[in-house]
Enzyme design. Structure first.
Site, mmCIF file in Angstrom:
data_model
loop_
_atom_site.group_PDB
_atom_site.id
_atom_site.type_symbol
_atom_site.label_atom_id
_atom_site.label_comp_id
_atom_site.label_asym_id
_atom_site.label_seq_id
_atom_site.Cartn_x
_atom_site.Cartn_y
_atom_site.Cartn_z
ATOM 1 N N GLU A 10 48.663 48.061 35.646
ATOM 2 C CA GLU A 10 47.842 46.890 35.316
ATOM 3 C C GLU A 10 46.513 47.397 34.822
ATOM 4 O O GLU A 10 45.876 48.220 35.479
ATOM 5 C CB GLU A 10 47.559 46.056 36.573
ATOM 6 C CG GLU A 10 48.668 45.178 37.051
ATOM 7 C CD GLU A 10 48.223 44.414 38.312
ATOM 8 O OE1 GLU A 10 47.021 44.142 38.480
ATOM 9 O OE2 GLU A 10 49.090 44.123 39.133
ATOM 10 N N ASP A 22 38.077 38.649 42.557
ATOM 11 C CA ASP A 22 37.959 40.069 42.860
ATOM 12 C C ASP A 22 36.861 40.379 43.867
ATOM 13 O O ASP A 22 35.806 39.756 43.887
ATOM 14 C CB ASP A 22 37.703 40.854 41.571
ATOM 15 C CG ASP A 22 38.969 40.979 40.738
ATOM 16 O OD1 ASP A 22 39.959 41.516 41.270
ATOM 17 O OD2 ASP A 22 38.971 40.524 39.584
#
Lengths: 421, 270
Positions: free
Chosen positions: B52, B63
């Site tokens: 990724e 995040d």
């Protein structure tokens, strides 16, 4: 993708009032035209669906309205006055200026209308902990207030720059028993506080209700905030009917995320025919000017994009990163705007202008001197439009301005800027 | 006729029946462009199964601090910033030359927030990605409910949707049905980042997700050590490691050593 049709169509004002309202939105997926929607991590999607069901369930329950209405009357102090400000009108060259006095609400701003509604929904959902973001601190204080009223735990996320600018409100929240969580990311302003609150909500979604303060964010928040703020515009229309006043030529409100403006505008769009409807004008913060990069004018300078779960006008760079917004007002320095305003702008149903820090300060001073009312610096942006409207509409025109809040919180800022010296 | 991207197998090619796959997350452009390309080659060389590549973004809602700070650093380390277009070009360069000892690069998914895709334009994002050999997209703020405009233009690219501990059975069905390549199972509520322990109910969560899809199920968020990766690999088809890799991304030797340990742990867990 019409999974939620059944929920939205079953209840709510959109179901009853026919095509016009349906056009105003939102649709079953939370879109006002092309704006709005739900762009959030999966973790909070179930919570948003649950919230939407709980909201429609509450709105369809007479007992909910009874409780909300009685608290709005006895606790908040509604209806707020619609005051005819003749000395101000003379000073700006208009025939008549009406001020919708949201500054006279308990806690000093319109924010509590929405907080009370959302907190009562939280209570129905069995959530005992509420969180909020705040810019100027008005929404934080209002959330802390209803948390105290309903005996709930409360945490308010606030950017460190806003904590500096709005220390009085920080202390008020603490007095009211809320925890103020400083957010030091980014510029430490409203945008960062919303992000932090959303992130926290993702983590604590099981027991926590997020009381979002403006008409922004993922569906159903823009709808919920609008419905709880509509009381502003409804009272204006009702009061003008009571005293047999003529329909104003224009109605003005300031726009950060846009909650007091949508609450002011929506009833005019919903209940008044286009021929008889006043010009609706939202006022964004130009900051140092829309020809500078120190501005909060998302509609004037932004482009469509996704921020905080919604698709709307957004100040962004070439790669799609949100830009930092600036305004002297901690309530208007937001790089996005509520999706319904984006829609109203594109559809030509409302007009959006912008006002600089300097113009807002002049208007702030003028209201103090002509009417003995100290407005919030946010509200001063709306007031600053009056001379422009006088030039456009002529000396006999009638204008309603929503004074969204009072200015106690801004005393240090206006003193720093040299007012009253 | 599929376009040039058809030469690239989908994300499903990174999964092998009978054994779990290691899905490794790298931040594009971090600590700078050259060293992020080197990190991709290191990961390919040690045999990770899927990569990724994160697209630096200034408002990374899902995040934690490690990835958020790497994104900010990538943005400022590269002149003119580092965004989606630059990340796609990075993948193209990696796919063209995955490194001296690598026969074929593992499939690459871009992990990006939705707004950079909108800003670049959805059709253009899809087209550039296909040309670059990107296999798929993971977009944390694009739930399947809102993905129609993207899915309409992204033929040839796998879009992976996320399943969360909070997802209802109805939502899991939607995630499972609309995902392509694999389903990304978020181990915990909250943001990405290492945690001291895995949630006790993770096995049941994966079982619930598995019941909703025929695709491989990869677990991410909070997996930071070879021991945790091995534990997850016993019941999931893929293990996603992000923050713990990004923390080592600037140091190819440490990165290789860590990724090798992760790959061994994941591949031999069953």
């Amino acid at each position: 993708m019409n999974d939620r049709d059944d929920v939205t169509d079953a209840v709510g004002p959109a179901a009853e009032a026919g095509d016009l309202i349906a056009e105003l939105g939102p649709d079953s997926e939370g879109f006002f035209g092309e704006y709005g929607g739900t762009f959030v991590p999966e973790t909070v999607m179930p919570a948003l669906e649950e919230l939407e069901r709980a909201f429609h369930d509450a709105m369809a329950d007479p007992a909910f309205h009874e409780r909300l209405d009685s608290l709005l009357r006895d606790y908040v102090g509604r209806p707020t006055p619609l005051y005819r400000a003749d000395r101000l009108a003379a000073a700006v060259g208009l025939g008549c200026v009406w001020l919708k006095r949201e500054d006279l609400n308990h806690t000093g701003a319109h924010k509590i209308n929405n907080c009370l509604g959302q907190a009562l929904i939280a209570e129905r959902m069995g959530k005992r902990r509420i969180i909020a973001e705040t810019g100027a601190g008005q929404h934080g204080v209002a959330t802390a207030t209803v948390a105290a009223l309903l005996g709930m735990e409360c945490a308010v996320f606030m950017g460190v720059e806003d904590i500096r600018r709005q220390s009085l409100n920080v202390y008020k929240m603490q007095l009211l028993g809320a925890q103020v969580v400083p957010v030091s990311d980014g510029a430490g302003t409203l945008h960062d506080a919303v992000t932090a609150a959303l992130r926290h909500w993702v983590e604590r979604v099981d027991d926590t209700f997020y009381v979002l303060g403006s008409a922004v964010g993922p569906h159903p928040y823009p709808l919920i905030v609008r419905e709880f703020q509509c009381v502003i515009g409804e009272e204006i229309i009702d009061r003008m009917g009571e005293i047999d006043a003529c329909m104003p030529d224009a109605v003005v409100a300031c726009v950060g995320g846009g909650s007091n403006a949508i609450g002011t505008f929506h009833p005019f769009l919903r209940d008044i025919d286009p021929e008889g409807r006043p010009l609706l004008v939202g006022v964004e913060a130009a900051g140092l000017g829309i020809d500078t990069d120190k501005t909060g004018a998302s509609i004037a300078l932004g482009s469509p994009g996704v921020l905080h779960g919604m698709f709307s006008y957004l100040l962004q760079d070439d790669a799609g990163n949100p830009l930092e917004a600036y305004s002297i007002s901690a309530g208007l320095d937001y790089p996005g705007v509520g999706p319904e305003h984006a829609f109203l702008h594109d559809a030509g149903l409302a007009r959006y202008e912008s006002v600089t820090d300097a113009e807002a300060l002049v208007a702030f001073d003028l209201l103090c001197k002509t009417e003995g009312i100290i407005p919030a610096i946010e509200s001063a942006h709306a007031l600053a439009l009056l001379p422009r409207l006088a030039a456009e509409l002529g000396p006999k025109a009638t204008v309603v301005v929503t004074v969204s809040g009072r200015g106690d919180k801004d005393i240090d800022i206006v003193r720093e800027a040299g007012l009253g010296a | 006729m599929p376009d040039a991207g058809a030469a690239c197998a989908g994300l499903g090619a990174g999964f092998t029946p009978g054994r779990a796959s290691l899905v490794a997350y790298v931040m594009g452009g971090y600590p700078d462009r050259v060293r992020s390309l080197e990190a991709l080659r290191v990961l390919a060389a040690v045999g990770v199964d899927v990569i990724e590549v994160g697209v630096p973004y200034a408002d990374p809602l899902a995040d934690g601090p490690v990835i958020a700070e790497a994104a900010a650093a990538a943005h400022s380390a590269n002149e003119g910033g580092f965004g989606l277009a630059e990340t796609i070009a990075l993948v193209a360069e990696f796919r063209a030359d995955p490194g001296p000892d690598v026969a074929a690069a593992p499939p690459v998914a871009l992990m990006t927030y939705f707004n950079p895709m909108l800003k670049l334009g959805l059709p253009r994002t899809a087209q550039l990605s296909r040309e670059a050999g990107v296999a798929g997209f993971i977009v944390p703020d694009l739930p399947p409910d809102s993905a129609r405009p993207w899915l309409a233009v992204s033929a040839g690219l796998d879009t992976v949707f996320l399943a969360a501990p909070t997802s209802t059975p109805e939502r899991l069905a939607k995630v499972g049905e609309r995902s392509r390549g694999f389903v990304y199972c978020v181990s915990t509520t909250g943001v990405t980042g290492e945690r001291s322990g895995l949630p006790p109910a993770l096995g049941q969560l994966v079982a619930r997700v598995r019941a909703a899809t025929t695709l491989p199920v990869a677990v991410g968020f909070g997996v930071g050590t070879p021991a945790q990766a091995a534990e997850v690999a016993r019941f999931a088809d893929g293990v996603v490691v992000g923050s713990a890799i990004v923390r080592r991304q600037a140091d190819p030797v440490a990165l290789a050593e860590f990724a090798r340990a992760l790959a061994a742990a994941v591949h031999t867990a069953r």
